[in-house]
Scaffold this active site. Sequence first.
Site, PDB file in Angstrom:
ATOM      1  N   HIS A  77      -6.507  52.452  13.294  1.00 33.56           N
ATOM      2  CA  HIS A  77      -6.029  53.148  12.299  1.00 33.56           C
ATOM      3  C   HIS A  77      -6.859  54.446  12.039  1.00 33.56           C
ATOM      4  O   HIS A  77      -7.591  54.666  12.404  1.00 33.56           O
ATOM      5  CB  HIS A  77      -6.210  52.421  10.765  1.00 33.56           C
ATOM      6  CG  HIS A  77      -8.168  51.989  10.412  1.00 33.56           C
ATOM      7  ND1 HIS A  77      -8.712  52.620  10.209  1.00 33.56           N
ATOM      8  CD2 HIS A  77      -8.155  50.837  10.623  1.00 33.56           C
ATOM      9  CE1 HIS A  77      -9.571  52.247  10.368  1.00 33.56           C
ATOM     10  NE2 HIS A  77      -9.944  50.938  10.635  1.00 33.56           N
ATOM     11  N   ASP A  79      -7.273  56.418   9.555  1.00 38.37           N
ATOM     12  CA  ASP A  79      -7.859  56.434   8.364  1.00 38.37           C
ATOM     13  C   ASP A  79      -9.423  56.522   8.496  1.00 38.37           C
ATOM     14  O   ASP A  79      -9.687  55.247   9.543  1.00 38.37           O
ATOM     15  CB  ASP A  79      -7.353  56.072   6.975  1.00 38.37           C
ATOM     16  CG  ASP A  79      -7.093  54.980   7.142  1.00 38.37           C
ATOM     17  OD1 ASP A  79      -6.868  53.962   8.028  1.00 38.37           O
ATOM     18  OD2 ASP A  79      -7.590  54.423   5.356  1.00 38.37           O
ATOM     19  N   ASP A 116     -15.696  54.068  12.699  1.00 34.05           N
ATOM     20  CA  ASP A 116     -14.492  52.607  12.265  1.00 34.05           C
ATOM     21  C   ASP A 116     -13.512  53.662  11.534  1.00 34.05           C
ATOM     22  O   ASP A 116     -13.656  54.497  10.465  1.00 34.05           O
ATOM     23  CB  ASP A 116     -14.808  52.054  11.374  1.00 34.05           C
ATOM     24  CG  ASP A 116     -14.081  51.155  10.454  1.00 34.05           C
ATOM     25  OD1 ASP A 116     -12.719  51.530  10.865  1.00 34.05           O
ATOM     26  OD2 ASP A 116     -14.538  50.952   9.198  1.00 34.05           O
ATOM     27  N   GLU A 146      -5.202  51.926   6.308  1.00 32.21           N
ATOM     28  CA  GLU A 146      -5.748  50.607   6.335  1.00 32.21           C
ATOM     29  C   GLU A 146      -7.548  50.268   4.957  1.00 32.21           C
ATOM     30  O   GLU A 146      -7.288  49.635   5.270  1.00 32.21           O
ATOM     31  CB  GLU A 146      -6.050  50.582   8.085  1.00 32.21           C
ATOM     32  CG  GLU A 146      -7.034  49.232   8.508  1.00 32.21           C
ATOM     33  CD  GLU A 146      -8.192  48.546   7.808  1.00 32.21           C
ATOM     34  OE1 GLU A 146      -9.078  47.639   7.837  1.00 32.21           O
ATOM     35  OE2 GLU A 146      -9.379  49.532   7.476  1.00 32.21           O
ATOM     36  N   GLU A 147      -7.988  51.762   5.171  1.00 36.96           N
ATOM     37  CA  GLU A 147      -9.047  51.216   4.409  1.00 36.96           C
ATOM     38  C   GLU A 147      -8.940  50.887   3.542  1.00 36.96           C
ATOM     39  O   GLU A 147      -9.398  50.293   2.088  1.00 36.96           O
ATOM     40  CB  GLU A 147     -10.324  52.230   4.382  1.00 36.96           C
ATOM     41  CG  GLU A 147     -10.326  52.755   6.057  1.00 36.96           C
ATOM     42  CD  GLU A 147     -11.562  51.593   6.426  1.00 36.96           C
ATOM     43  OE1 GLU A 147     -12.318  51.031   5.987  1.00 36.96           O
ATOM     44  OE2 GLU A 147     -12.405  51.715   7.662  1.00 36.96           O
ATOM     45  N   ASP A 170      -9.971  47.590  15.959  1.00 42.19           N
ATOM     46  CA  ASP A 170     -10.457  47.930  14.779  1.00 42.19           C
ATOM     47  C   ASP A 170     -12.321  46.387  15.391  1.00 42.19           C
ATOM     48  O   ASP A 170     -12.298  46.494  13.273  1.00 42.19           O
ATOM     49  CB  ASP A 170      -9.971  48.330  13.980  1.00 42.19           C
ATOM     50  CG  ASP A 170      -9.975  48.226  12.354  1.00 42.19           C
ATOM     51  OD1 ASP A 170     -11.884  49.293  12.418  1.00 42.19           O
ATOM     52  OD2 ASP A 170      -9.972  48.559  11.392  1.00 42.19           O
ATOM     53  N   HIS A 458     -18.235  52.682   6.761  1.00 40.51           N
ATOM     54  CA  HIS A 458     -18.258  53.162   4.810  1.00 40.51           C
ATOM     55  C   HIS A 458     -19.235  53.675   4.474  1.00 40.51           C
ATOM     56  O   HIS A 458     -19.436  53.854   3.458  1.00 40.51           O
ATOM     57  CB  HIS A 458     -17.399  52.382   4.702  1.00 40.51           C
ATOM     58  CG  HIS A 458     -16.559  51.098   5.079  1.00 40.51           C
ATOM     59  ND1 HIS A 458     -15.521  49.789   4.340  1.00 40.51           N
ATOM     60  CD2 HIS A 458     -15.557  51.553   6.403  1.00 40.51           C
ATOM     61  CE1 HIS A 458     -14.552  49.791   5.214  1.00 40.51           C
ATOM     62  NE2 HIS A 458     -14.821  50.911   6.966  1.00 40.51           N
TER      63      HIS A 458
HETATM   64 ZN   LIG Z   1     -11.490  50.239   9.995  1.00 43.44          ZN
END
Ligand SMILES: [Zn+2]
Length: 484
Positions: A77, A79, A116, A146-147, A170, A458
């Site tokens: 992904h 983003d 990530d 995705e997030e 991922d 994150h």
């Molecule tokens: Zn991810």
Amino acid sequence: MPSSLTELKPSLLWKHFEQILTIPHCSGHEQKLADYIIAQARRLNLFSIKDKTGNVLVRKNASAGHENAEPVILQGHLDMVCEKNSDIVHDFSKDRIVPEIREGWVYAKGTTLGSDNGIGVASGLAAMEDAQLVHGPLEFLFTIDEERGLTGARRIEPGFLKGKKLINLDSEEEGTFTIGCAGGADSEINFAFKRKRAKLKQAYRLKIFGLRGGHSGLDINQGRGNAIKLLARVLWQAKGLFAFELIRVEGGNKRNAIPREAWADFVFDPAKFKSLAAFFQTALDKIRVEYRSVEKDFQYGLAPVDRKSDEPLTSACQDALINFLFTCPHGVLSMHPEMAGLVETSTNLAIVHCAKSRAQIICSSRSSVASALEATRNLLKAVVQLSGGKIKQPEGYPGWAPDLQSALLKTLKDVYVRVFGKETRIVAVHAGLECGIIGERFPGMDMISFGPTIEHPHSPEERVQIASVESYWRFLTAALQSLS
Ligand SMILES: [Zn+2]
């Protein structure tokens, strides 16, 4: 000790990752990164296309002699989650992420790193560029957003992909294959309120706080307390004994989090307050003991509160709300029969909010088995019906049921043993992944997910282990060769 990313191996992968760090790509703002990928594909004379949603697809022909192999899709992904420490000045819409190498890991200076899924994207770019790789026809799928809600994956058009084998890049633990995930769906519950004139004036607030909370899927089997459920439990106990008049119950603020705090406001006779306070203390101290190994900061408070003009609920409405919150299911409902430790089905009582004329409650349920998810939603519906509320159940997203017989899994397990001389760990996660959505949109897709070791994604503590990236790349290239 390397001091810059360009000194790291595999060099093509790190070269692209370094470029990615210079291109802003928070969720919802992926298009500059999408354009970078398309520019790279053009430079390498590869077919590329961007769909209406913003997802990018690149195709690379097989290396010589492998033209008849089945196509393989590599997917990641675009983003990243953009978080920073409060003492850092950083504008994610234009500033580059500054990497830092410490003791075998790459970090970012005070921000999320975006490994990530930047490492996944960079490895797709490296595989596009690397002329030494042996492989069948390759498709590279880069999805957006995705997030925040798996939006890109949800909107891939039928026919966008040719391949029937997909490797998602991922995952966050080198040496582990992910082969399943949970589907999820929310329930939105409403109770209409009637209120009455308060006979008494003094209002009080009972508050439960200091719980750990956490992710409603990944942490649901950690034995943590749900503040709303615990509050409902003691209110239910108290309601047969004390004539309190409930004004509101509030708790939780995120659909995908276990609620850490909840409180109830009620009117009560100050002359009897002492015995009510003693009752709550006894009940809550028992709960503290139950949860002592997990919830070390569990706290509660009971104090007078300004009532303003809020009137209490009629006793029928008060009963309905407390009964519902007390009986509403929460937590693990079943474990997977074959995969040790994997939660199969769970539900989270996430939010309760009381307005003047109604209560709104959100529950989020998950299962890797579609029929079990449906049964869980029906269970919620039945409990709501018993308590006289209304329920809406918007469409959820699909899970990815683990297939221990998958041909792709079997091949890659063998490759891993051949390359590293040891077995991989096979897991499924109790949370949503893009593979769940892709598998539903492309029936028969054989899928697996793996990646290098990434910790604390994150958050500004995010870091990726350099040695694991090298092992991951070694395995990925060996896997592509085996599948060719
Ligand atoms: Zn991810």
